[in-house]
Design a protein around this motif. Structure first.
Motif, PDB file in Angstrom:
ATOM      1  N   TYR A 400       0.829  -1.194   0.000  1.00  0.00           N
ATOM      2  CA  TYR A 400       0.000   0.000   0.000  1.00  0.00           C
ATOM      3  C   TYR A 400       0.876   1.261   0.000  1.00  0.00           C
ATOM      4  O   TYR A 400       1.748   1.420   0.868  1.00  0.00           O
ATOM      5  CB  TYR A 400      -0.909  -0.029   1.239  1.00  0.00           C
ATOM      6  N   ASP A 401       0.650   2.090  -0.998  1.00  0.00           N
ATOM      7  CA  ASP A 401       1.251   3.426  -1.036  1.00  0.00           C
ATOM      8  C   ASP A 401       2.778   3.425  -0.840  1.00  0.00           C
ATOM      9  O   ASP A 401       3.300   4.219  -0.058  1.00  0.00           O
ATOM     10  CB  ASP A 401       0.582   4.278   0.079  1.00  0.00           C
ATOM     11  N   SER A 402       3.459   2.538  -1.524  1.00  0.00           N
ATOM     12  CA  SER A 402       4.923   2.430  -1.350  1.00  0.00           C
ATOM     13  C   SER A 402       5.620   2.275  -2.688  1.00  0.00           C
ATOM     14  O   SER A 402       6.300   1.272  -2.925  1.00  0.00           O
ATOM     15  CB  SER A 402       5.261   1.211  -0.479  1.00  0.00           C
ATOM     16  N   PRO A 403       5.467   3.257  -3.593  1.00  0.00           N
ATOM     17  CA  PRO A 403       5.981   3.073  -4.962  1.00  0.00           C
ATOM     18  C   PRO A 403       7.469   2.733  -5.027  1.00  0.00           C
ATOM     19  O   PRO A 403       7.870   1.862  -5.809  1.00  0.00           O
ATOM     20  CB  PRO A 403       5.671   4.412  -5.637  1.00  0.00           C
ATOM     21  N   GLU A 404       8.267   3.387  -4.190  1.00  0.00           N
ATOM     22  CA  GLU A 404       9.714   3.113  -4.290  1.00  0.00           C
ATOM     23  C   GLU A 404      10.043   1.695  -3.878  1.00  0.00           C
ATOM     24  O   GLU A 404      10.804   0.989  -4.548  1.00  0.00           O
ATOM     25  CB  GLU A 404      10.499   4.081  -3.402  1.00  0.00           C
ATOM     26  N   HIS A 405       9.476   1.265  -2.769  1.00  0.00           N
ATOM     27  CA  HIS A 405       9.749  -0.095  -2.312  1.00  0.00           C
ATOM     28  C   HIS A 405       9.179  -1.112  -3.295  1.00  0.00           C
ATOM     29  O   HIS A 405       9.799  -2.138  -3.584  1.00  0.00           O
ATOM     30  CB  HIS A 405       9.183  -0.313  -0.914  1.00  0.00           C
ATOM     31  N   ASN A 406       8.001  -0.819  -3.846  1.00  0.00           N
ATOM     32  CA  ASN A 406       7.382  -1.752  -4.788  1.00  0.00           C
ATOM     33  C   ASN A 406       8.263  -1.987  -6.015  1.00  0.00           C
ATOM     34  O   ASN A 406       8.294  -3.082  -6.567  1.00  0.00           O
ATOM     35  CB  ASN A 406       6.003  -1.242  -5.225  1.00  0.00           C
ATOM     36  N   ALA A 407       8.973  -0.947  -6.433  1.00  0.00           N
ATOM     37  CA  ALA A 407       9.833  -1.092  -7.608  1.00  0.00           C
ATOM     38  C   ALA A 407      10.910  -2.155  -7.343  1.00  0.00           C
ATOM     39  O   ALA A 407      11.376  -2.820  -8.270  1.00  0.00           O
ATOM     40  CB  ALA A 407      10.482   0.242  -7.954  1.00  0.00           C
ATOM     41  N   ARG A 408      11.275  -2.328  -6.094  1.00  0.00           N
ATOM     42  CA  ARG A 408      12.286  -3.342  -5.742  1.00  0.00           C
ATOM     43  C   ARG A 408      11.658  -4.684  -5.377  1.00  0.00           C
ATOM     44  O   ARG A 408      12.210  -5.734  -5.660  1.00  0.00           O
ATOM     45  CB  ARG A 408      13.129  -2.848  -4.550  1.00  0.00           C
ATOM     46  N   ALA A 409      10.500  -4.642  -4.734  1.00  0.00           N
ATOM     47  CA  ALA A 409       9.909  -5.868  -4.187  1.00  0.00           C
ATOM     48  C   ALA A 409       9.122  -6.671  -5.217  1.00  0.00           C
ATOM     49  O   ALA A 409       8.747  -7.807  -4.949  1.00  0.00           O
ATOM     50  CB  ALA A 409       9.009  -5.522  -3.001  1.00  0.00           C
TER      51      ALA A 409
END
Ligand code: J2J
Length: 546
Positions: A400-409
């Protein structure tokens, strides 16, 4: 909903067509269950027994009560309740309303709760009443005074008319109300709640799960675990955690029309008498608890003959211990390798012992996609160890609402990088071989190294810190913080007390603090956690913890 990444439409369409997603919602599901199983016992909490009808009615009344307070669709509500019947009344009421529970654990303290409330702009915070051994009221008043979005603190299990600016759940339950219907009730594709990630980053991540995806995982789990309306599930792990909630857990048991028995504590002297009294058929534990139970079964004289399945998961269960389950407890072992982000693997109840003892199972759904890859995302040869990536009808496409982390995860095509190192057997079972993510698995409790490091760095005497796992015979792993002090090194307990006073959950506080002058480095000059892990493993074999 802003911040929520849905499945791309072609995938959603495919999952709907395959019958995985059926458009059901939890609120509607409970209504249907109450129609079908009406007077049968849904929940047992101490001497209290709630039928399906009772639970349905309480959810209606409470939904109306919550609405009166001004809670509505998509409002986040942090729910921090132990294993009590109220937990279920609260979450089903919120589901019915379309409000979004955030599943905090009883062990969370002010740092975690404040973060959940702020990040989700939670409107309300639900806490337990007396007799928990911790002052949740004190924690809650601190939160309400400082987090502006939090308008209400609601106390469960306390006499009506709770004072001090808090609302008693019982007061909200007072007003009779039939068949609460929200004017803008949720649909199957909507987010139902937030689970919490074990995490490997500086702050915990929130996992948005939809009605459709979670109900699919429940349906699959119920089938795999053979649950029906005669099943009796004992909840010993904290009910808010994904494992006892959904694999198949309490919600799966309710879906099957069975009975959920709530254990206040997981110790054998509390759990075994409940198994005997309620004729429990299935329960779920983490590996250290399984060891305690195996030990206790040899001495405590309780009739455990009703128990058909002991599920063990959350951390690796070694084959030596796994082999002892059937002979000692007289029931089938089921290994469960799951994650709050989605994918859950089970050994099957009719699998041969060899598979049950040596593997962590295979996925729920034929549409769960599994890739085992090297560091460059290339698939490894069959049977080799690699990183587990997964995608499927109940695995999220983003935090939820974590674009930077999502790009890695997540990979660009939507696979979740689990951070687990696994190998696949020829029959498609997974064996967990290790972990690439920077996390400590403390007997099933997940500790993100970076999160703890950040808090230790706030101590004025600390120049640098690296938190790593150290092997432990009982928990599998414990946490060790290597610290470089600014000047004269403080005592280790000063660091741990500092963390406790800041409000960090106890399970995240390092078990050991080691002061060093410098960190070993990798070839490119990064801190070598591998070397630190090896150093503390060697040292802890030799000496007692400081
Ligand atoms: C090794 N590691 C395991 C296992 C989880 C069912 C069961 C567990 C969880 C859970 C869950 C493991 N052997 N059998 O949500 O529905 C580690 C992996 C994984 C991480 C996920 C469920 N079972 N693990 O434990 O979100 O590292 O979920 O990625 O807390 O636990 O942790 P969590």
């Amino acid at each position: 909903m802003p911040g929520f990444i849905p499945w791309p439409e072609p995938w959603a369409e495919r999952y709907r067509r395959a019958g995985h997603w059926r458009g059901d919602t939890f609120g509607g599901l409970l209504r249907a269950l109450a129609g079908r199983f009406g007077g049968r016992t849904a929940l047992v909490d101490g001497e209290r027994r709630w039928s399906y009808r009772d639970l349905d009615q309480k959810a209606d009344r409470l939904a109306a009560g919550f609405a009166r307070l001004g809670l509505g669709p998509r409002d986040a509500v942090v729910v921090q309740l132990p294993n009590t019947a109220e937990f279920f009344a609260v979450i089903f009421a919120l589901f019915r309303l379309g409000a979004l529970p955030v599943f905090a654990l009883p062990a969370h303290r002010s740092l975690e709760i404040r973060y959940f409330c702020e990040f989700t702009r939670a409107k309300a915070y639900v806490i337990p009443g007396a007799a928990t051994g911790f002052d949740y009221r004190g924690l809650a008043s601190g939160i309400r005074d400082t987090v502006s979005s939090v308008e209400h603190v609601i106390v469960a299990g306390e006499s009506p008319g709770a004072s001090g600016g808090v609302i008693a759940l019982d007061d909200l339950l007072d007003e009779p109300h039939d068949q609460f219907v929200s004017s803008a009730g949720p649909t199957g594709g909507d987010v139902a709640f937030f689970q919490l990630s074990g995490g490997s980053t500086g702050v915990p991540k929130l996992i948005p799960r939809t009605h459709d995806d979670y109900i699919l995982s429940l349906r699959g789990s119920v089938e795999i675990c053979g649950l029906d309306d005669t099943s009796v599930y004992l909840a010993v792990l904290p009910v808010a955690h994904n494992f006892p909630l959904s694999s198949p857990g309490t919600l799966g048991t309710l879906l099957a029309g069975g009975t959920v028995v709530l254990a206040p504590r997981p110790s054998p002297d509390e759990a075994f008498p409940l198994i005997e009294r309620e004729r429990v058929t299935i329960t779920a534990v983490v590996p250290p608890l399984a060891l305690v139970w195996l030990e206790a079964a040899a001495t405590l004289r309780h009739d455990l003959s009703s128990l058909r399945v002991l599920q063990v998961g959350g951390a690796k269960f070694g084959p030596e211990a796994a082999a002892r389950v059937k002979p000692t407890l007289g029931c089938q072992l089921q290994q469960v390798f799951g994650m709050a982000e989605g994918l859950v693997n089970y050994t099957r109840l009719d699998d041969p012992d060899d598979i049950v003892i040596h593997t962590q199972g295979r996925p729920i759904s034929p549409d769960d996609e599994i890739l085992v890859v090297d560091d460059d995302d290339r698939e490894v040869p069959a049977g080799a160890v690699g990183h587990l990536l997964t995608r499927g009808p109940y695995t999220i496409r983003g935090y939820y609402d974590s674009p930077e982390h999502n790009a890695r995860a997540f990979t660009p095509d939507g696979f979740y990088r689990t951070g687990d190192l696994v190998r696949l057997t020829p029959l498609g079972y997974l064996v967990v071989e290790g972990r690439a993510k920077d996390q400590i698995n403390r007997g099933g409790d997940k500790v993100a190294a970076e999160e703890v490091e950040n808090h230790i760095l706030a101590h004025p005497a600390v120049r640098d810190v690296a938190v790593v796992a150290m092997p432990d015979a009982f928990l599998g792993e414990r946490t060790c913080a290597f610290v470089i002090a600014r000047g004269a090194a403080p005592k280790g307990v000063e660091i741990t007390r500092f963390l406790r006073d800041r409000g960090l959950a106890a399970y995240k506080i390092p078990d050991r603090v080691e002061f060093v002058d410098a960190f070993p480095e990798t070839g490119v000059g990064k801190v070598s956690k591998k070397t630190l892990r090896a150093a503390i493993a060697a040292k802890s074999r030799g000496g007692a913890p400081s």
